[in-house]
Design a protein around this motif. Structure first.
Motif, PDB file in Angstrom:
ATOM      1  N   SER A   1      12.735  30.089  14.152  1.00 44.05           N
ATOM      2  CA  SER A   1      12.599  28.782  13.513  1.00 44.05           C
ATOM      3  C   SER A   1      13.156  27.717  14.440  1.00 44.05           C
ATOM      4  N   LEU A   2      12.709  26.506  14.254  1.00 44.21           N
ATOM      5  CA  LEU A   2      13.138  25.404  15.110  1.00 44.21           C
ATOM      6  C   LEU A   2      13.708  24.280  14.250  1.00 44.21           C
ATOM      7  N   PRO A   3      14.939  23.811  14.546  1.00 46.53           N
ATOM      8  CA  PRO A   3      15.501  22.687  13.797  1.00 46.53           C
ATOM      9  C   PRO A   3      14.637  21.446  14.002  1.00 46.53           C
ATOM     10  N   THR A   4      14.193  20.845  12.903  1.00 47.96           N
ATOM     11  CA  THR A   4      13.222  19.754  12.973  1.00 47.96           C
ATOM     12  C   THR A   4      13.590  18.640  12.016  1.00 47.96           C
ATOM     13  N   THR A   5      13.526  17.404  12.497  1.00 58.24           N
ATOM     14  CA  THR A   5      13.718  16.242  11.629  1.00 58.24           C
ATOM     15  C   THR A   5      12.636  15.202  11.910  1.00 58.24           C
ATOM     16  N   VAL A   6      12.253  14.488  10.871  1.00 55.36           N
ATOM     17  CA  VAL A   6      11.384  13.328  10.986  1.00 55.36           C
ATOM     18  C   VAL A   6      12.130  12.168  10.331  1.00 55.36           C
ATOM     19  N   THR A   7      12.531  11.186  11.125  1.00 53.10           N
ATOM     20  CA  THR A   7      13.221  10.020  10.577  1.00 53.10           C
ATOM     21  C   THR A   7      12.279   8.828  10.620  1.00 53.10           C
ATOM     22  N   TYR A   8      12.387   7.957   9.631  1.00 48.61           N
ATOM     23  CA  TYR A   8      11.467   6.821   9.555  1.00 48.61           C
ATOM     24  C   TYR A   8      12.145   5.621   8.906  1.00 48.61           C
ATOM     25  N   THR A   9      11.661   4.444   9.279  1.00 46.31           N
ATOM     26  CA  THR A   9      12.069   3.189   8.645  1.00 46.31           C
ATOM     27  C   THR A   9      10.842   2.317   8.478  1.00 46.31           C
ATOM     28  N   GLY A  10      10.552   1.944   7.251  1.00 49.40           N
ATOM     29  CA  GLY A  10       9.456   1.036   6.960  1.00 49.40           C
ATOM     30  C   GLY A  10       9.979  -0.358   6.661  1.00 49.40           C
ATOM     31  N   LYS A  11       9.135  -1.362   6.864  1.00 52.58           N
ATOM     32  CA  LYS A  11       9.565  -2.753   6.666  1.00 52.58           C
ATOM     33  C   LYS A  11       8.386  -3.600   6.215  1.00 52.58           C
ATOM     34  N   ILE A  12       8.626  -4.494   5.263  1.00 53.15           N
ATOM     35  CA  ILE A  12       7.624  -5.475   4.865  1.00 53.15           C
ATOM     36  C   ILE A  12       7.756  -6.677   5.801  1.00 53.15           C
ATOM     37  N   THR A  13       6.688  -7.002   6.518  1.00 47.71           N
ATOM     38  CA  THR A  13       6.758  -8.112   7.484  1.00 47.71           C
ATOM     39  C   THR A  13       6.085  -9.378   6.967  1.00 47.71           C
ATOM     40  N   ALA A  14       5.222  -9.242   5.957  1.00 47.21           N
ATOM     41  CA  ALA A  14       4.583 -10.423   5.351  1.00 47.21           C
ATOM     42  C   ALA A  14       3.993  -9.986   4.016  1.00 47.21           C
ATOM     43  N   ARG A  15       3.867 -10.930   3.083  1.00 44.68           N
ATOM     44  CA  ARG A  15       3.208 -10.615   1.835  1.00 44.68           C
ATOM     45  C   ARG A  15       2.542 -11.862   1.261  1.00 44.68           C
ATOM     46  N   ASP A  16       1.492 -11.630   0.482  1.00 51.74           N
ATOM     47  CA  ASP A  16       0.727 -12.722  -0.139  1.00 51.74           C
ATOM     48  C   ASP A  16       0.140 -13.662   0.902  1.00 51.74           C
ATOM     49  N   VAL A  17      -0.301 -13.083   2.046  1.00 54.16           N
ATOM     50  CA  VAL A  17      -0.905 -13.894   3.096  1.00 54.16           C
ATOM     51  C   VAL A  17      -2.415 -13.675   3.103  1.00 54.16           C
ATOM     52  N   THR A  18      -3.129 -14.550   3.822  1.00 54.66           N
ATOM     53  CA  THR A  18      -4.587 -14.466   3.955  1.00 54.66           C
ATOM     54  C   THR A  18      -4.938 -14.129   5.392  1.00 54.66           C
ATOM     55  N   GLU A  19      -5.843 -13.166   5.586  1.00 56.41           N
ATOM     56  CA  GLU A  19      -6.257 -12.755   6.916  1.00 56.41           C
ATOM     57  C   GLU A  19      -7.775 -12.596   6.964  1.00 56.41           C
ATOM     58  N   VAL A  20      -8.357 -12.860   8.139  1.00 54.48           N
ATOM     59  CA  VAL A  20      -9.790 -12.665   8.363  1.00 54.48           C
ATOM     60  C   VAL A  20      -9.966 -11.433   9.254  1.00 54.48           C
ATOM     61  N   ILE A  21     -10.675 -10.426   8.754  1.00 55.48           N
ATOM     62  CA  ILE A  21     -10.911  -9.181   9.476  1.00 55.48           C
ATOM     63  C   ILE A  21     -12.416  -8.969   9.584  1.00 55.48           C
ATOM     64  N   ASN A  22     -12.919  -8.907  10.818  1.00 55.69           N
ATOM     65  CA  ASN A  22     -14.352  -8.703  11.060  1.00 55.69           C
ATOM     66  C   ASN A  22     -15.207  -9.676  10.237  1.00 55.69           C
ATOM     67  N   GLY A  23     -14.753 -10.934  10.204  1.00 57.02           N
ATOM     68  CA  GLY A  23     -15.518 -11.988   9.545  1.00 57.02           C
ATOM     69  C   GLY A  23     -15.336 -12.087   8.049  1.00 57.02           C
ATOM     70  N   VAL A  24     -14.519 -11.214   7.470  1.00 53.48           N
ATOM     71  CA  VAL A  24     -14.286 -11.220   6.016  1.00 53.48           C
ATOM     72  C   VAL A  24     -12.869 -11.721   5.738  1.00 53.48           C
ATOM     73  N   THR A  25     -12.742 -12.619   4.769  1.00 52.28           N
ATOM     74  CA  THR A  25     -11.445 -13.166   4.400  1.00 52.28           C
ATOM     75  C   THR A  25     -10.817 -12.331   3.289  1.00 52.28           C
ATOM     76  N   TYR A  26      -9.593 -11.894   3.523  1.00 50.35           N
ATOM     77  CA  TYR A  26      -8.853 -11.124   2.529  1.00 50.35           C
ATOM     78  C   TYR A  26      -7.602 -11.904   2.121  1.00 50.35           C
ATOM     79  N   THR A  27      -7.354 -11.977   0.826  1.00 48.16           N
ATOM     80  CA  THR A  27      -6.183 -12.681   0.316  1.00 48.16           C
ATOM     81  C   THR A  27      -5.187 -11.675  -0.260  1.00 48.16           C
ATOM     82  N   ASN A  28      -3.994 -12.154  -0.571  1.00 46.22           N
ATOM     83  CA  ASN A  28      -2.945 -11.299  -1.154  1.00 46.22           C
ATOM     84  C   ASN A  28      -2.719 -10.048  -0.312  1.00 46.22           C
ATOM     85  N   VAL A  29      -2.489 -10.272   0.978  1.00 42.74           N
ATOM     86  CA  VAL A  29      -2.278  -9.163   1.922  1.00 42.74           C
ATOM     87  C   VAL A  29      -0.792  -8.901   2.111  1.00 42.74           C
TER      88      VAL A  29
END
Length: 236
Positions: free
Chosen positions: A155-183
């Protein structure tokens, strides 16, 4: 007789763990005592046959919910992802509890250079839709990793550590010509350590309310970068 290359094997496992935890824990659950929160909306609609088609460097890659399973009394939706680079077609599922979206990975068995490797399944929180900008979530997983070579087991001692972060919310973005809101925009830093072999991935994900993932970026070990953006989708 071919010699067992431990360094090569641990490096392979470490990279494999990253590929199966990119997105975007059964035996090694990180659904720990933390509150799942109160949702602020549906940022990853989960129904059978929901489909998202992405542009990935000029190629089309499809993400589809192809089935359901129950774990611990909770319904999980199995994902089929054409962008899976592990080459193992590993089963993985998503579910939502409160404001928290989880991804679950099935057990993995593979053979690398004559070594049979088994990684027990695990689960980790993808993101939380009730957090404010700059709020984070983090944890450490310890999936059980075993190997067999020439009749010998280990067996091999194994760990997966992670940190998630919210960088923006309720913003509007255009992806491939389509506008998305509440991102909501999130990042995820993950590091695998398999018997001292360390690899890392930095990921960025954008989720649009009532639509789901619209953009993904992954950077492996600070170098190789992969990006895909939503072209169209079908929700049921």
């Amino acid at each position: 007789m071919k010699k067992f290359n431990m360094k090569k094997t641990t490096q392979f496992i470490s990279i494999l763990l990253l590929f199966t935890s990119l997105f975007l824990t059964s035996c090694s659950s990180d659904d720990s005592g933390e509150s799942n929160g109160t949702t602020t909306g549906n940022y990853f609609p989960m129904k059978l046959n929901n489909v998202w088609n992405f542009n990935a460097n000029g190629n089309t890659e499809q993400l589809k919910m192809i089935g359901t399973d129950e774990f611990g009394g909770t319904t999980y939706y199995e994902l089929q992802d054409e962008g899976d680079d592990s080459g193992l077609n590993t089963q993985n599922w998503v579910t939502k509890k409160g404001a928290t979206y989880y991804q679950k990975i099935a057990d993995i068995t593979t053979v690398q250079s004559g070594v049979t490797i088994n990684i027990k399944g695990y689960q980790m929180p993808m993101f939380k839709d009730d957090l404010a900008v700059n709020e984070t979530w983090s944890g450490t997983l310890r999936p059980k990793v075993t190997f067999t070579y020439n009749g010998n087991n280990g067996s091999l001692p194994t760990t997966v550590t992670y940190t998630g972060k919210i960088t923006a919310r309720d913003v509007t973005e255009v992806i491939n010509g389509v506008t998305y809101t509440n991102v909501i925009k999130t990042t995820m830093d993950a590091e695998t350590n398999v018997d001292g072999e360390i690899n890392s991935v930095f990921s960025e994900y954008w989720f649009a309310k009532d639509i789901g993932p619209i953009k993904e970026i992954q950077i492996l070990n600070g170098g190789v970068s992969n990006e895909r953006t939503l072209i169209n989708y079908v929700l049921n």
